[in-house]
Scaffold this active site. Structure first.
Site, PDB file in Angstrom:
ATOM      1  N   CYS A 206      -4.463   2.470  -4.191  1.00 39.43           N
ATOM      2  CA  CYS A 206      -3.944   1.205  -3.643  1.00 39.43           C
ATOM      3  C   CYS A 206      -4.579   0.020  -4.382  1.00 39.43           C
ATOM      4  O   CYS A 206      -4.278  -0.204  -5.540  1.00 39.43           O
ATOM      5  CB  CYS A 206      -4.201   1.153  -2.133  1.00 39.43           C
ATOM      6  SG  CYS A 206      -3.215  -0.105  -1.296  1.00 39.43           S
TER       7      CYS A 206
ATOM      8  N   HIS B 193      -2.330   6.667   0.001  1.00 36.41           N
ATOM      9  CA  HIS B 193      -3.750   6.896   0.308  1.00 36.41           C
ATOM     10  C   HIS B 193      -4.067   8.360   0.610  1.00 36.41           C
ATOM     11  O   HIS B 193      -4.083   8.749   1.781  1.00 36.41           O
ATOM     12  CB  HIS B 193      -4.149   6.052   1.525  1.00 36.41           C
ATOM     13  CG  HIS B 193      -4.234   4.595   1.248  1.00 36.41           C
ATOM     14  ND1 HIS B 193      -5.423   3.946   0.966  1.00 36.41           N
ATOM     15  CD2 HIS B 193      -3.272   3.644   1.203  1.00 36.41           C
ATOM     16  CE1 HIS B 193      -5.178   2.658   0.756  1.00 36.41           C
ATOM     17  NE2 HIS B 193      -3.888   2.452   0.908  1.00 36.41           N
TER      18      HIS B 193
ATOM     19  N   GLU C  69      -6.888   9.695   0.705  1.00 35.86           N
ATOM     20  CA  GLU C  69      -8.133   9.796   1.480  1.00 35.86           C
ATOM     21  C   GLU C  69      -7.885   9.670   2.986  1.00 35.86           C
ATOM     22  O   GLU C  69      -8.764   9.982   3.787  1.00 35.86           O
ATOM     23  CB  GLU C  69      -9.158   8.760   1.004  1.00 35.86           C
ATOM     24  CG  GLU C  69      -9.010   7.358   1.576  1.00 35.86           C
ATOM     25  CD  GLU C  69      -7.891   6.542   0.927  1.00 35.86           C
ATOM     26  OE1 GLU C  69      -7.015   7.135   0.262  1.00 35.86           O
ATOM     27  OE2 GLU C  69      -7.882   5.306   1.110  1.00 35.86           O
TER      28      GLU C  69
END
Lengths: 77, 221
Positions: B85, B194, B196
């Site tokens: 991002c 994302h 994560e």
């Protein structure tokens, strides 16, 4: 000291959603006949007289504008 | 393996990125934007967020942080770097990756679970996926539209450097549905979604994102 003005605008082929939003808002304001708005950035730099045009061009090209998506123009005010 | 996670002023997802590294079995090492030392890490993650308040352009100020000079040099020497991002935006501003990210064509901040197709499993960050595998991971951005000139886009496609592509709808107007790309060597990868945020079933749509970190560590996801 000198005043240098750098204007940065998105390249013509890059979509400008913020400009489009402004066009839409103008219609709601009751103003018609504005077909397109391109939003840009305006920088006013106070620089020493020793800062030459090449240096200003370099700072515009490396920081103020991203040449991948933006064009810039420089003028001494 | 020691994986550095950079914190810039305004980074948001550095803790989640560090946690993802730990969940995958690695050691997360915090790196500070003003400290040029990489502290002997084996890889670096540039996390999501709003570094320097997204002032000027997303990632434009972060590019000049002292830690970035070291990362750019190390990346050219093969250090694995993942930009997520805002981290992707920083990598583009730093010219480690081509192109740029502009405001979403929808003019809206997009926050949703997003289907992606993994198109390049040859990078340091995607080796654990299957070619063409569809994965579901969150996306959350206001300026995630990937743009580049036609020559660059053709080159990315021809050399297989489109790493992940949006599937099931383009959330932000990215050219050719591009969600993430790599550099020529495949050690630097940037993507807007994302991974994560999708490493544990409790807090994400699944664990499809774990593969990015497991790929780096060379362990099973």
């Amino acid at each position: 000291m000198a005043r240098v003005v750098v204007d940065v605008v998105l390249k013509p082929e890059i979509l400008d959603p913020q400009g489009q939003a402004i066009v839409g808002a103008l219609g709601r304001l009751g103003i018609h006949g504005v077909h397109d708005v391109r939003q840009g950035k305006h920088f006013e730099l106070d620089v020493d007289d020793a800062v030459d045009d090449a240096t200003v061009a370099r700072l515009a090209d490396t920081l103020l504008a991203n040449p991948v998506i933006e064009n810039f123009s420089i003028r001494r005010a | 393996m020691r994986v550095g996670v950079v914190t810039f002023p305004g980074s948001l997802d550095d803790r989640d990125a560090a946690r993802a590294v730990r969940v995958a079995g690695g050691e997360a090492v915090p790196l500070w934007h003003a400290d040029p030392s990489l502290h002997d890490v084996d890889a670096v993650i540039l996390p999501g967020g709003f570094s320097y308040g997204d002032y000027l352009r997303c990632g434009a100020i972060a590019r000049f942080a002292p830690v970035m000079d070291s990362i750019v040099l190390a990346a050219h020497d093969g250090l694995p770097v993942l930009g997520i991002c805002n981290g992707f935006q920083v990598l583009c501003e730093a010219h480690l990756l081509p192109g740029a990210l502009i405001r979403n064509d929808s003019r809206r901040f997009v926050c949703r679970d997003q289907l992606l197709a993994v198109e390049n499993t040859g990078t340091r960050w995607t080796a654990h996926y299957r070619q063409g595998q569809e994965i579901l991971i969150p996306i959350k951005n206001g300026e995630g539209g990937y743009v580049a000139d036609k020559r660059t886009l053709d080159e990315l496609e021809a050399s297989g450097r489109v790493v992940v592509r949006y599937a099931g709808g383009n959330p932000n107007g990215s050219y050719r549905d591009i969600a993430g790309i790599s550099n020529e060597a495949g050690n630097v990868v940037g993507l807007m979604p994302h991974p994560e945020h999708a490493v544990e079933a409790l807090t994400g749509p699944g664990t499809d994102g774990l593969g990015f970190f497991a790929s780096l560590l060379g362990v099973a996801a």
